[in-house]
Design an enzyme around this catalytic site. Structure first.
Site, PDB file in Angstrom:
ATOM      1  CG  ASN A  55      -2.386  -1.078   1.796  1.00 40.98           C
ATOM      2  OD1 ASN A  55      -2.906  -1.657   0.194  1.00 40.98           O
ATOM      3  ND2 ASN A  55      -1.400  -1.819   2.134  1.00 40.98           N
ATOM      4  CE1 TYR A  56      -0.113   4.211   3.689  1.00 45.33           C
ATOM      5  CE2 TYR A  56       0.972   2.513   5.389  1.00 45.33           C
ATOM      6  CZ  TYR A  56       0.254   3.497   4.775  1.00 45.33           C
ATOM      7  OH  TYR A  56      -1.307   3.553   5.790  1.00 45.33           O
ATOM      8  CG  LEU A  57       6.433   0.262   0.588  1.00 48.67           C
ATOM      9  CD1 LEU A  57       8.354  -0.606   0.836  1.00 48.67           C
ATOM     10  CD2 LEU A  57       7.300   1.529   1.075  1.00 48.67           C
TER      11      LEU A  57
END
Length: 396
Positions: free
Chosen positions: A353-355
DNA sequence: AAGTGGACTTGGGTTCATTCTG
DNA sequence: CAGAATGAACCCAAGTCCACTT
Protein backbone atom coordinates in the site's frame (compact mmCIF):
# COMPACT_ATOMS: atom_id res chain seq x y z
CA UNK A 1 -16.76 -23.64 -20.11
CA UNK A 2 -15.61 -21.58 -17.16
CA UNK A 3 -15.73 -23.29 -13.83
CA UNK A 4 -17.02 -21.43 -10.82
CA UNK A 5 -14.11 -21.83 -8.47
CA UNK A 6 -16.12 -21.14 -5.33
CA UNK A 7 -18.75 -23.74 -6.05
CA UNK A 8 -16.62 -26.17 -8.07
CA UNK A 9 -19.44 -26.26 -10.53
CA UNK A 10 -19.90 -25.80 -14.23
CA UNK A 11 -23.49 -24.69 -13.77
CA UNK A 12 -23.18 -21.09 -14.72
CA UNK A 13 -25.40 -18.48 -16.17
CA UNK A 14 -24.18 -15.55 -18.16
CA UNK A 15 -25.87 -12.22 -18.12
CA UNK A 16 -24.92 -9.39 -20.42
CA UNK A 17 -25.92 -5.85 -19.65
CA UNK A 18 -26.78 -4.03 -22.82
CA UNK A 19 -25.89 -0.63 -24.24
CA UNK A 20 -22.98 -0.03 -22.01
CA UNK A 21 -19.32 0.15 -22.64
CA UNK A 22 -18.38 -1.57 -19.44
CA UNK A 23 -20.26 -4.82 -19.43
CA UNK A 24 -20.57 -7.27 -16.62
CA UNK A 25 -21.05 -10.96 -16.78
CA UNK A 26 -22.41 -12.75 -13.77
CA UNK A 27 -21.73 -16.39 -13.22
CA UNK A 28 -24.44 -17.88 -11.07
CA UNK A 29 -24.94 -21.07 -9.15
CA UNK A 30 -27.98 -22.21 -7.17
CA UNK A 31 -29.23 -18.65 -6.79
CA UNK A 32 -26.65 -18.12 -4.14
CA UNK A 33 -23.20 -17.65 -5.49
CA UNK A 34 -22.33 -15.41 -8.34
CA UNK A 35 -19.18 -14.09 -9.81
CA UNK A 36 -18.54 -11.04 -11.87
CA UNK A 37 -16.57 -10.68 -15.02
CA UNK A 38 -15.96 -7.27 -16.41
CA UNK A 39 -15.43 -6.89 -20.11
CA UNK A 40 -13.91 -4.09 -22.07
CA UNK A 41 -14.95 -3.43 -25.60
CA UNK A 42 -11.64 -2.06 -26.79
CA UNK A 43 -9.62 -5.11 -26.00
CA UNK A 44 -9.35 -8.39 -27.76
CA UNK A 45 -9.39 -11.65 -25.99
CA UNK A 46 -6.61 -14.08 -26.82
CA UNK A 47 -8.96 -16.35 -28.74
CA UNK A 48 -9.69 -13.48 -31.10
CA UNK A 49 -13.03 -12.60 -29.56
CA UNK A 50 -13.94 -9.01 -29.04
CA UNK A 51 -13.99 -9.09 -25.27
CA UNK A 52 -11.47 -9.58 -22.60
CA UNK A 53 -12.08 -10.80 -19.08
CA UNK A 54 -10.69 -8.36 -16.62
CA UNK A 55 -11.78 -9.59 -13.29
CA UNK A 56 -13.86 -11.78 -11.12
CA UNK A 57 -14.65 -12.03 -7.42
CA UNK A 58 -17.10 -13.98 -5.34
CA UNK A 59 -19.05 -15.69 -3.92
CA UNK A 60 -21.68 -13.22 -2.90
CA UNK A 61 -25.20 -13.50 -1.60
CA UNK A 62 -27.52 -11.25 -3.51
CA UNK A 63 -29.71 -8.93 -1.50
CA UNK A 64 -33.50 -9.19 -1.82
CA UNK A 65 -34.23 -6.98 -4.75
CA UNK A 66 -37.02 -6.12 -7.12
CA UNK A 67 -37.68 -8.42 -10.06
CA UNK A 68 -35.04 -8.42 -12.73
CA UNK A 69 -35.56 -5.72 -15.35
CA UNK A 70 -36.16 -7.33 -18.73
CA UNK A 71 -33.28 -5.39 -20.20
CA UNK A 72 -31.07 -8.11 -18.81
CA UNK A 73 -30.89 -11.30 -20.82
CA UNK A 74 -29.55 -14.55 -19.55
CA UNK A 75 -27.83 -17.15 -21.61
CA UNK A 76 -26.89 -20.70 -20.92
CA UNK A 77 -25.20 -22.88 -23.48
CA UNK A 78 -25.90 -20.16 -25.98
CA UNK A 79 -29.62 -20.32 -25.25
CA UNK A 80 -31.50 -17.32 -23.95
CA UNK A 81 -33.94 -17.41 -21.06
CA UNK A 82 -35.32 -15.25 -18.25
CA UNK A 83 -33.99 -14.40 -14.84
CA UNK A 84 -33.14 -17.36 -12.66
CA UNK A 85 -35.81 -18.25 -10.10
CA UNK A 86 -35.43 -16.52 -6.75
CA UNK A 87 -33.13 -13.82 -8.06
CA UNK A 88 -34.31 -10.27 -7.67
CA UNK A 89 -32.35 -7.33 -8.94
CA UNK A 90 -32.54 -3.67 -8.11
CA UNK A 91 -31.30 -2.02 -11.25
CA UNK A 92 -29.10 -2.16 -14.27
CA UNK A 93 -26.61 0.58 -14.05
CA UNK A 94 -23.83 2.05 -16.10
CA UNK A 95 -21.66 4.56 -14.32
CA UNK A 96 -18.14 5.04 -15.51
CA UNK A 97 -17.40 7.46 -12.67
CA UNK A 98 -17.23 4.64 -10.14
CA UNK A 99 -15.13 1.50 -9.92
CA UNK A 100 -17.59 -0.86 -8.29
CA UNK A 101 -19.62 -3.45 -10.13
CA UNK A 102 -22.46 -4.03 -7.70
CA UNK A 103 -23.58 -2.28 -4.52
CA UNK A 104 -26.31 -2.66 -1.93
CA UNK A 105 -27.26 -1.26 1.44
CA UNK A 106 -26.38 -3.57 4.25
CA UNK A 107 -29.22 -4.09 6.70
CA UNK A 108 -27.45 -3.78 10.07
CA UNK A 109 -25.54 -0.49 10.00
CA UNK A 110 -27.23 0.71 6.84
CA UNK A 111 -23.86 1.18 5.20
CA UNK A 112 -23.22 0.56 1.55
CA UNK A 113 -21.43 -2.56 0.45
CA UNK A 114 -19.59 -3.00 -2.80
CA UNK A 115 -18.26 -5.64 -5.09
CA UNK A 116 -15.04 -4.26 -6.45
CA UNK A 117 -12.27 -5.37 -8.71
CA UNK A 118 -9.21 -7.26 -7.61
CA UNK A 119 -6.03 -5.23 -6.93
CA UNK A 120 -4.45 -6.81 -9.97
CA UNK A 121 -7.13 -5.41 -12.30
CA UNK A 122 -6.49 -2.52 -14.65
CA UNK A 123 -8.87 -0.16 -12.90
CA UNK A 124 -7.24 -0.65 -9.52
CA UNK A 125 -3.80 -0.58 -11.03
CA UNK A 126 -4.43 2.79 -12.62
CA UNK A 127 -5.76 4.24 -9.39
CA UNK A 128 -2.76 2.92 -7.56
CA UNK A 129 -0.49 4.51 -10.11
CA UNK A 130 -2.30 7.84 -9.68
CA UNK A 131 -1.83 7.60 -5.94
CA UNK A 132 1.92 7.33 -6.26
CA UNK A 133 2.02 10.08 -8.84
CA UNK A 134 0.29 12.31 -6.31
CA UNK A 135 2.90 11.36 -3.75
CA UNK A 136 5.55 12.19 -6.27
CA UNK A 137 4.10 15.62 -6.91
CA UNK A 138 3.83 16.15 -3.18
CA UNK A 139 7.54 15.50 -2.89
CA UNK A 140 8.20 18.63 -4.90
CA UNK A 141 6.37 20.81 -2.42
CA UNK A 142 7.05 19.01 0.83
CA UNK A 143 9.96 21.27 1.74
CA UNK A 144 7.77 24.32 1.27
CA UNK A 145 4.93 22.76 3.30
CA UNK A 146 7.32 21.96 6.15
CA UNK A 147 8.75 25.45 6.14
CA UNK A 148 5.21 26.81 6.17
CA UNK A 149 3.99 24.86 9.15
CA UNK A 150 7.09 25.70 11.14
CA UNK A 151 6.39 29.30 10.35
CA UNK A 152 2.78 28.80 11.43
CA UNK A 153 3.84 27.65 14.89
CA UNK A 154 4.17 31.37 15.59
CA UNK A 155 0.94 32.42 13.94
CA UNK A 156 -1.29 34.95 15.66
CA UNK A 157 -4.29 32.78 14.92
CA UNK A 158 -4.83 29.85 17.26
CA UNK A 159 -6.51 27.93 14.46
CA UNK A 160 -3.41 28.18 12.29
CA UNK A 161 -1.10 27.19 15.15
CA UNK A 162 -3.14 24.14 15.93
CA UNK A 163 -3.19 23.13 12.30
CA UNK A 164 0.58 23.58 12.12
CA UNK A 165 1.23 21.42 15.18
CA UNK A 166 -1.20 18.72 14.03
CA UNK A 167 0.46 18.70 10.64
CA UNK A 168 3.85 18.37 12.32
CA UNK A 169 2.63 15.31 14.24
CA UNK A 170 1.21 13.73 11.11
CA UNK A 171 4.41 14.44 9.22
CA UNK A 172 6.81 13.36 11.96
CA UNK A 173 4.90 10.42 13.44
CA UNK A 174 2.75 9.38 10.49
CA UNK A 175 -0.39 9.51 12.59
CA UNK A 176 -3.74 8.98 10.90
CA UNK A 177 -5.60 12.19 10.20
CA UNK A 178 -8.41 11.43 12.62
CA UNK A 179 -11.89 12.07 11.31
CA UNK A 180 -15.25 12.64 12.85
CA UNK A 181 -16.92 9.48 14.00
CA UNK A 182 -20.41 8.56 15.06
CA UNK A 183 -20.24 8.85 18.80
CA UNK A 184 -21.92 5.95 20.48
CA UNK A 185 -22.30 4.01 17.25
CA UNK A 186 -18.64 3.15 17.00
CA UNK A 187 -15.75 2.48 19.36
CA UNK A 188 -14.03 5.50 20.83
CA UNK A 189 -10.90 5.68 18.73
CA UNK A 190 -8.96 8.74 17.67
CA UNK A 191 -6.42 10.00 15.18
CA UNK A 192 -4.29 13.13 15.20
CA UNK A 193 -7.01 15.75 14.74
CA UNK A 194 -9.36 14.09 17.20
CA UNK A 195 -6.81 13.73 20.02
CA UNK A 196 -8.12 14.75 23.41
CA UNK A 197 -6.39 16.19 26.45
CA UNK A 198 -6.45 12.78 28.14
CA UNK A 199 -4.35 11.29 25.33
CA UNK A 200 -1.32 13.50 25.74
CA UNK A 201 1.17 14.29 28.47
CA UNK A 202 3.89 16.88 28.42
CA UNK A 203 7.24 16.37 30.11
CA UNK A 204 9.66 19.33 30.10
CA UNK A 205 12.32 16.79 31.11
CA UNK A 206 12.24 13.04 30.66
CA UNK A 207 14.90 10.35 30.37
CA UNK A 208 17.54 12.99 29.87
CA UNK A 209 15.67 14.60 27.00
CA UNK A 210 13.98 17.97 26.80
CA UNK A 211 10.39 18.65 25.74
CA UNK A 212 9.06 15.12 25.57
CA UNK A 213 5.50 14.50 24.42
CA UNK A 214 3.88 11.28 25.62
CA UNK A 215 1.06 10.07 23.40
CA UNK A 216 -1.26 7.30 24.53
CA UNK A 217 -4.53 6.74 22.70
CA UNK A 218 -6.71 4.08 21.06
CA UNK A 219 -6.11 4.21 17.32
CA UNK A 220 -7.72 2.36 14.46
CA UNK A 221 -9.29 -0.92 15.61
CA UNK A 222 -8.65 0.29 19.19
CA UNK A 223 -5.00 -0.59 18.79
CA UNK A 224 -3.06 1.33 21.40
CA UNK A 225 -0.66 3.95 20.17
CA UNK A 226 2.00 4.71 22.74
CA UNK A 227 4.97 6.89 22.02
CA UNK A 228 7.32 9.28 23.73
CA UNK A 229 8.81 11.83 21.37
CA UNK A 230 11.06 14.77 21.98
CA UNK A 231 9.73 17.74 20.03
CA UNK A 232 10.87 21.23 19.19
CA UNK A 233 10.59 23.71 21.99
CA UNK A 234 8.13 25.80 20.05
CA UNK A 235 5.85 22.81 19.50
CA UNK A 236 6.03 22.00 23.17
CA UNK A 237 5.09 25.53 24.19
CA UNK A 238 2.21 25.49 21.75
CA UNK A 239 0.92 22.23 23.17
CA UNK A 240 1.04 23.72 26.66
CA UNK A 241 -1.00 26.60 25.33
CA UNK A 242 -3.56 24.30 23.70
CA UNK A 243 -3.98 22.41 26.97
CA UNK A 244 -4.69 25.46 29.09
CA UNK A 245 -8.02 25.42 30.90
CA UNK A 246 -9.11 22.12 29.38
CA UNK A 247 -10.38 18.87 30.84
CA UNK A 248 -9.50 15.33 29.86
CA UNK A 249 -12.41 14.87 27.44
CA UNK A 250 -11.77 18.17 25.65
CA UNK A 251 -10.23 18.22 22.21
CA UNK A 252 -6.54 19.03 22.03
CA UNK A 253 -6.99 20.76 18.69
CA UNK A 254 -10.32 22.37 19.41
CA UNK A 255 -10.01 25.04 16.73
CA UNK A 256 -8.76 22.74 14.07
CA UNK A 257 -11.83 22.00 12.05
CA UNK A 258 -15.22 23.45 12.46
CA UNK A 259 -16.53 20.38 14.15
CA UNK A 260 -20.24 20.16 14.81
CA UNK A 261 -20.82 21.24 18.39
CA UNK A 262 -21.98 17.85 19.46
CA UNK A 263 -23.86 17.47 22.63
CA UNK A 264 -22.86 15.42 25.55
CA UNK A 265 -24.40 12.14 24.58
CA UNK A 266 -26.58 10.27 26.96
CA UNK A 267 -25.15 7.75 29.35
CA UNK A 268 -26.84 5.15 27.20
CA UNK A 269 -24.38 5.87 24.46
CA UNK A 270 -21.51 5.84 26.91
CA UNK A 271 -22.47 2.38 28.04
CA UNK A 272 -22.90 1.29 24.48
CA UNK A 273 -19.46 2.56 23.56
CA UNK A 274 -17.90 1.09 26.65
CA UNK A 275 -19.19 -2.29 25.61
CA UNK A 276 -17.89 -1.85 22.09
CA UNK A 277 -14.47 -0.88 23.34
CA UNK A 278 -14.49 -3.69 25.83
CA UNK A 279 -15.33 -6.26 23.19
CA UNK A 280 -12.59 -5.07 20.91
CA UNK A 281 -10.08 -4.96 23.70
CA UNK A 282 -10.99 -8.34 25.04
CA UNK A 283 -10.78 -9.99 21.72
CA UNK A 284 -7.18 -9.13 21.00
CA UNK A 285 -5.29 -10.35 24.10
CA UNK A 286 -6.48 -14.00 24.07
CA UNK A 287 -4.99 -14.45 20.60
CA UNK A 288 -1.46 -13.53 21.56
CA UNK A 289 -2.00 -15.27 24.84
CA UNK A 290 -3.02 -18.43 23.05
CA UNK A 291 0.01 -18.24 20.82
CA UNK A 292 2.40 -17.96 23.71
CA UNK A 293 0.63 -20.87 25.40
CA UNK A 294 1.07 -22.91 22.25
CA UNK A 295 4.75 -22.13 22.15
CA UNK A 296 5.19 -22.98 25.79
CA UNK A 297 3.27 -26.22 25.55
CA UNK A 298 5.26 -27.11 22.44
CA UNK A 299 8.44 -26.56 24.39
CA UNK A 300 7.17 -28.63 27.30
CA UNK A 301 6.27 -31.46 24.97
CA UNK A 302 9.78 -31.47 23.55
CA UNK A 303 11.38 -31.57 26.98
CA UNK A 304 9.04 -34.22 28.35
CA UNK A 305 9.57 -36.44 25.36
CA UNK A 306 13.32 -36.52 25.93
CA UNK A 307 13.41 -36.65 29.71
CA UNK A 308 13.12 -40.43 30.22
CA UNK A 309 15.71 -41.24 27.53
CA UNK A 310 18.29 -39.00 29.12
CA UNK A 311 18.27 -40.77 32.47
CA UNK A 312 18.47 -44.31 31.07
CA UNK A 313 20.82 -44.11 28.12
CA UNK A 314 24.58 -43.66 27.72
CA UNK A 315 26.60 -40.45 27.62
CA UNK A 316 26.76 -40.21 23.81
CA UNK A 317 23.04 -40.61 23.44
CA UNK A 318 22.52 -38.10 26.20
CA UNK A 319 24.73 -35.61 24.43
CA UNK A 320 22.83 -36.11 21.20
CA UNK A 321 19.53 -35.78 22.98
CA UNK A 322 20.65 -32.60 24.67
CA UNK A 323 21.83 -31.25 21.36
CA UNK A 324 18.53 -32.01 19.71
CA UNK A 325 16.59 -30.46 22.54
CA UNK A 326 18.61 -27.29 22.41
CA UNK A 327 18.23 -27.16 18.64
CA UNK A 328 14.48 -27.43 18.93
CA UNK A 329 14.50 -24.93 21.77
CA UNK A 330 16.41 -22.50 19.61
CA UNK A 331 13.94 -23.04 16.79
CA UNK A 332 11.04 -22.31 19.11
CA UNK A 333 12.77 -19.23 20.44
CA UNK A 334 13.42 -17.94 16.96
CA UNK A 335 9.77 -18.54 16.08
CA UNK A 336 8.71 -16.68 19.19
CA UNK A 337 10.81 -13.62 18.45
CA UNK A 338 9.71 -13.74 14.85
CA UNK A 339 6.09 -13.70 15.89
CA UNK A 340 6.75 -11.05 18.46
CA UNK A 341 8.39 -8.80 15.91
CA UNK A 342 5.81 -9.50 13.24
CA UNK A 343 3.08 -8.65 15.69
CA UNK A 344 4.21 -5.06 15.59
CA UNK A 345 4.93 -4.63 11.94
CA UNK A 346 2.63 -5.53 9.07
CA UNK A 347 5.30 -5.71 6.44
CA UNK A 348 3.27 -7.13 3.60
CA UNK A 349 0.56 -4.56 3.85
CA UNK A 350 2.86 -1.60 3.80
CA UNK A 351 4.67 -3.14 0.88
CA UNK A 352 1.37 -3.40 -0.93
CA UNK A 353 0.00 0.00 0.00
CA UNK A 354 2.73 2.49 0.70
CA UNK A 355 5.83 1.71 -1.27
CA UNK A 356 6.13 2.86 -4.85
CA UNK A 357 7.76 -0.23 -6.17
CA UNK A 358 8.93 1.49 -9.32
CA UNK A 359 11.89 2.49 -7.21
CA UNK A 360 12.66 -1.14 -6.52
CA UNK A 361 11.86 -2.18 -10.07
CA UNK A 362 14.23 0.40 -11.48
CA UNK A 363 16.89 -0.73 -9.07
CA UNK A 364 16.34 -4.35 -10.06
CA UNK A 365 16.53 -3.55 -13.74
CA UNK A 366 19.62 -1.46 -13.27
CA UNK A 367 21.52 -4.12 -11.38
CA UNK A 368 20.04 -7.18 -13.04
CA UNK A 369 18.33 -8.47 -9.91
CA UNK A 370 15.24 -10.59 -10.63
CA UNK A 371 12.10 -8.93 -9.32
CA UNK A 372 10.93 -12.26 -7.94
CA UNK A 373 13.64 -11.99 -5.29
CA UNK A 374 11.95 -8.96 -3.81
CA UNK A 375 8.25 -9.25 -4.53
CA UNK A 376 6.15 -12.37 -4.28
CA UNK A 377 3.53 -13.46 -6.77
CA UNK A 378 0.65 -11.47 -5.29
CA UNK A 379 2.74 -8.35 -5.11
CA UNK A 380 4.01 -8.74 -8.64
CA UNK A 381 0.46 -9.19 -9.92
CA UNK A 382 -0.78 -6.16 -8.08
CA UNK A 383 2.09 -4.09 -9.38
CA UNK A 384 2.05 -5.37 -12.93
CA UNK A 385 1.41 -1.83 -14.13
CA UNK A 386 4.56 -0.61 -12.44
CA UNK A 387 6.75 -3.47 -13.54
CA UNK A 388 5.71 -2.93 -17.15
CA UNK A 389 6.21 0.79 -17.28
CA UNK A 390 9.36 1.21 -15.27
CA UNK A 391 12.78 1.32 -16.83
CA UNK A 392 16.08 1.50 -15.05
CA UNK A 393 16.24 5.29 -15.25
CA UNK A 394 13.10 5.82 -13.21
CA UNK A 395 13.45 8.29 -10.38
CA UNK A 396 10.82 9.03 -7.79
C1' DA B 1 -20.08 26.92 4.98
C1' DA B 2 -21.91 22.95 7.08
C1' DG B 3 -23.39 18.56 6.97
C1' DT B 4 -23.99 14.03 5.01
C1' DG B 5 -23.29 9.94 2.84
C1' DG B 6 -21.02 7.63 -1.04
C1' DA B 7 -16.74 5.75 -2.66
C1' DC B 8 -12.57 4.02 -1.93
C1' DT B 9 -8.25 2.54 0.83
C1' DT B 10 -6.11 0.32 4.72
C1' DG B 11 -5.01 -3.35 7.64
C1' DG B 12 -4.94 -7.59 9.04
C1' DG B 13 -7.66 -11.74 10.58
C1' DT B 14 -9.41 -16.15 8.71
C1' DT B 15 -9.52 -19.80 5.57
C1' DC B 16 -7.63 -22.63 2.06
C1' DA B 17 -4.04 -25.18 -0.17
C1' DT B 18 0.36 -26.95 -0.14
C1' DT B 19 4.54 -28.61 1.89
C1' DC B 20 6.90 -30.45 5.76
C1' DT B 21 7.65 -33.68 9.47
C1' DG B 22 7.52 -37.47 12.70
C1' DC C 1 -0.11 -40.83 6.22
C1' DA C 2 -2.02 -37.62 9.55
C1' DG C 3 -1.21 -33.48 11.71
C1' DA C 4 1.65 -29.28 11.82
C1' DA C 5 3.56 -25.49 9.60
C1' DT C 6 3.49 -22.21 6.11
C1' DG C 7 2.13 -18.91 2.78
C1' DA C 8 -1.33 -17.26 -0.44
C1' DA C 9 -5.95 -16.03 -1.18
C1' DC C 10 -10.01 -14.37 0.52
C1' DC C 11 -12.64 -11.35 3.06
C1' DC C 12 -14.54 -7.35 5.47
C1' DA C 13 -14.63 -3.74 9.23
C1' DA C 14 -12.71 0.51 10.13
C1' DG C 15 -10.65 4.09 8.42
C1' DT C 16 -10.03 8.45 4.98
C1' DC C 17 -11.61 11.70 1.81
C1' DC C 18 -14.46 14.32 -1.05
C1' DA C 19 -18.51 15.60 -3.81
C1' DC C 20 -22.96 16.86 -3.48
C1' DT C 21 -26.80 19.11 -1.01
C1' DT C 22 -28.88 22.40 1.67
Amino acid sequence: DKRCSSCISHSVLICILENIKLSVILYMYQDKHFRFFTLWEEEKYTDGSKWRFLEHKGPVFPPPYEPLPDRIRFYYDGEEFGSPPGTRWKEVRHDNKVTWLVSWTENIQGSIKYIMLNPSSRIKGEKDWQKYETARRLKKSVARIRAQYREDWRSKEMRIRQRAVALYFIDKLALRAGNEKDEGETADTVGCCSLRVEHIRLHPQMDGQDYVVELDFPGKDSIRYYNKVPVQKRVFKNLQLFLENKQGKDDLFDRLNVRPSYYKILSYNRANRAVAVLCIHQRAPPKTFEKSINLNSGLLAVINKHKPCVSVLGVETKKKAVQRISEQLMKLEVQATDREENKQIALGTSKLNYLDLRISVAWCKKWGVPIEKIYNKTQREKFAWAIDMTDEDFEF
